[in-house]
Write a protein that holds these residues in place. Structure first.
Motif: not given
Lengths: 239, 239
Positions: A19, A98-99, A147-148, A150, A173, A198, A221, A224-225, A228
């Motif tokens: 990541e 990516t995050i 791409t997440l 937060i 997200d 979320t 995270a 959640l990823r 997703t």
């Protein structure tokens, strides 16, 4: 459990390898004149703890910070002052992320016209403020698919309601909501507590040191990823 | 010479024994709402360096600070946030001070009405500011006869002219003027440079670390005190 969390702090799993996590931290400062500024009470401790924790768990970390705190180990550090500088730095790094975790507290207002020389204290003064860049909204609009994002919400009233409204408005997200009106938690303190929201979930984040709190945010995270990715694959398999 | 100054840093003379020096440091913060504030760029390094140096030279030191910097050794520390808190602390300690050095950068303006809950970023905003307390003026008005008052002036233009006007307006005995528009000096930096102005003298303070700079200010303070005592004695002998 707490014991597991302590062990994880001591011997981090490398569950974030692969990541690239882009983190913002600190409170931005908007100049009023060359010596005075509009600021935000964020110390940067939360964002720097996230960077430390993510790097220890194997992520490549890019930290864009407005905090004077020292650079965390093995993170790429970019120091900024204003919201505009923070946004430029974030958008420049976004393609490789990516995050994105937006833990910075942006001074949401800036002076419409900045005084070039020091203002004199002669009497009352009326100043015109305008909103600064909405960095999270720009990140959501410009991120690569997958791409997440937060966000953070520091609230002083109606915590869940205000944070959920912010989550929807920004299109992030997830959002970490913390009540900064609680004594001993949040800004400037070494502990934090709040909610991880979320679109469908409300998870309570119990009071903890900012190090432990950072670990929990990263855990949520990753979960959640996984959801997703699973949802995206399901959607793809349907077409 | 530089060599003498380095030796003095290593083996301080106890030439301030018997003095009680009240020092202010840091930039005060005036709340806009629970999370945002109007601040001043002062890091507090200059005031904390003065406190360290004065204590090492034998003075009893009381440091009233708005800076998050750690407490200097052997100084009484009082932490404050706003100009109003700083003024209350300073006036409470003033009766025992023989020298006051006002190195703090007060956020000269505060909101006329502080918002109780976080302001929403919906669009432009006009805010009304009013001047904060003039701490140095209150110190001058309330000091015991013989208490020396040294103010600071951070200027971005017409350094000597603006600082001399401030010295006269405030009624202080001396003022340390520094040009904060010079890169690498003043706010947030580890070095300083400027002028030491009294009613009759203009002394140049060459660029130096804040530690050395602090020592020079204390040297000039002692010289000024000697002159004042001499003048007072002459005046007394004439009557």
């Amino acid at each position: 459990t707490i014991a597991t969390e302590v062990l994880n702090l001591l011997h981090p799993r490398h569950d974030l390898a692969g990541e690239t996590i882009l983190i913002t931290a600190g409170g931005t400062r908007e100049p009023l004149d060359p010596v005075r500024f509009l600021g935000n009470r964020s110390s940067g401790k939360m964002g720097h703890a996230l960077a430390e924790s993510a790097a220890a768990r194997g992520a490549k970390v890019i930290l864009v910070t407005a905090s004077p705190l020292p650079a965390p180990q093995s993170a790429t550090l970019i120091r900024v002052d204003t919201a505009h500088e923070m946004q430029s730095a974030v958008l420049a790094q976004l393609p490789q992320a990516t995050i994105v975790i937006a833990a910075a507290a942006v001074a949401d207002f800036r002076l419409r016209e900045v005084a070039l020389n020091k203002l004199r204290r002669n009497g009352p003064l009326t100043i015109e403020l305008e909103p600064t860049e909405d960095i999270v909204a720009h990140v959501v609009a410009n991120r690569r698919p997958g791409t997440l994002v937060i966000a953070f919400a520091a609230e002083t009233e109606s915590l869940e309601e205000n944070a959920r409204a912010k989550l929807q408005r920004k299109g992030a997200d997830a959002i970490v909501a913390n009540d900064v009106s609680l004594p001993g938690l949040g800004f400037d303190s070494d502990s934090n507590a709040g909610l991880f929201l979320t679109g469908t979930q409300t998870i309570s984040l119990e009071p903890a040191s900012k190090q432990v709190f950072a670990g929990r945010i990263l855990d949520h995270a990753i979960a959640l990823r996984a959801q997703t990715v699973f949802r995206t694959e399901k959607e793809l398999s349907r077409t």
